[in-house]
Design an enzyme around this catalytic site. Sequence first.
Site, PDB file in Angstrom:
ATOM      1  N   ASP A  85      38.450  49.851  46.665  1.00 47.92           N
ATOM      2  CA  ASP A  85      39.975  48.817  45.993  1.00 47.92           C
ATOM      3  C   ASP A  85      39.274  47.256  45.345  1.00 47.92           C
ATOM      4  O   ASP A  85      38.040  47.444  46.094  1.00 47.92           O
ATOM      5  CB  ASP A  85      40.596  48.613  46.916  1.00 47.92           C
ATOM      6  CG  ASP A  85      42.134  47.897  46.015  1.00 47.92           C
ATOM      7  OD1 ASP A  85      42.537  48.192  45.533  1.00 47.92           O
ATOM      8  OD2 ASP A  85      42.317  46.393  46.729  1.00 47.92           O
ATOM      9  N   ASP A  87      41.235  44.845  43.870  1.00 42.37           N
ATOM     10  CA  ASP A  87      42.226  43.065  44.475  1.00 42.37           C
ATOM     11  C   ASP A  87      42.369  43.028  46.051  1.00 42.37           C
ATOM     12  O   ASP A  87      42.955  43.829  46.499  1.00 42.37           O
ATOM     13  CB  ASP A  87      43.525  43.413  43.904  1.00 42.37           C
ATOM     14  CG  ASP A  87      43.836  42.787  42.398  1.00 42.37           C
ATOM     15  OD1 ASP A  87      43.171  42.107  41.693  1.00 42.37           O
ATOM     16  OD2 ASP A  87      44.573  44.173  42.088  1.00 42.37           O
TER      17      ASP A  87
END
Length: 349
Positions: A85, A87
């Site tokens: 991922d 953020d």
Amino acid sequence: MSFHLQAINITLSLHLCTAISQRLRFLSSNFTPRVCCCGDSFSAGKVMENHDLSKVTVMGNPDLLQKKISEIRLAGPSKLQVIADFDATLTRYWINGSRGQSSHGLLQQENPNYDAKRQELYEYYHPLEFSPSIPIEEKTKLMEEWWGKTHALLIEGGLTYNAIRMSVANAFIAFREGVVELFEFLEEKDVPVVIFSAGLADIIEEVLRQKIHKSFKNVKIVSNQMVFNEEGRLVSFKGKTIHSLNKNEHALDMVSPLHDHLGDTDGPIDDSASMKKRTNVLLLGDHIGDLGMSDGLKYDSRISVGFLNDSIEKNLDVYRKAFDIVYLNDAPMWGVVKLVSQLCSSEVQ
């Protein structure tokens, strides 16, 4: 120094957990981001010096984790891929004590009225995303609404690529310590990294370009891709919308190398088919939903690493049961750097 993952006793009282959380947040807010090139002489042991993460590391099942490490190391780097991922996973959650911006949140359109409208959507939908009382099916539909409305505002407001460049230049965003070293090590070992994000691919690329100032031939992005016209104005989005609750491996069909403006990439680029042949996975995320990033992949072994950045006492037990390893309070990436050096090691252990 040696690195050993240690489990935290979950039976600590709520008061003690809160005190630990507050203290660790203070410590993590003082990490200073840096970018360095390790070159061919990369040494995970060297970069781990003075980075003892034992106090912010949690394991649910150390024996099972060690078994997975041995299996992946035995298969070799050619069978490994990393799915991460973006953020609050590759990037820091806290920056100098304040909440860092996300790839969506940093964006500033030329017309500030549209920024205000997107903020209103955030304030309405974000609490719903984490509400424990909303069934997952209903919550998924709400996330589809949120992303759809947000993307429509970006198009209606006439977003330009120049606005993206300016937004990133002024953004309050930084990578975790150790991310660059992680990318460099994996590139050296020819291990692909898929950045799988519910954010915006074009912004992620620009953040990489401005904050790291180099490209990696092994890094690819699966995210919401914008389509610009000849004047550099956003006109549409490409493919299916990826939001926080529908991230899964079938979207690897959307995988793409970093755009040319990040620099030329030498050497072959793995396509989605060849990546699916890499049947061992290291998954990095900060959200329980991130575990779905490998759902469509027929993997042999998967090690999942979760970054629990906030609300420790509320979410620790859930994260501990869901992820193989949990790093608390916006910890740096050094633990993952150490882990990949173990996974890619040819030494008998």
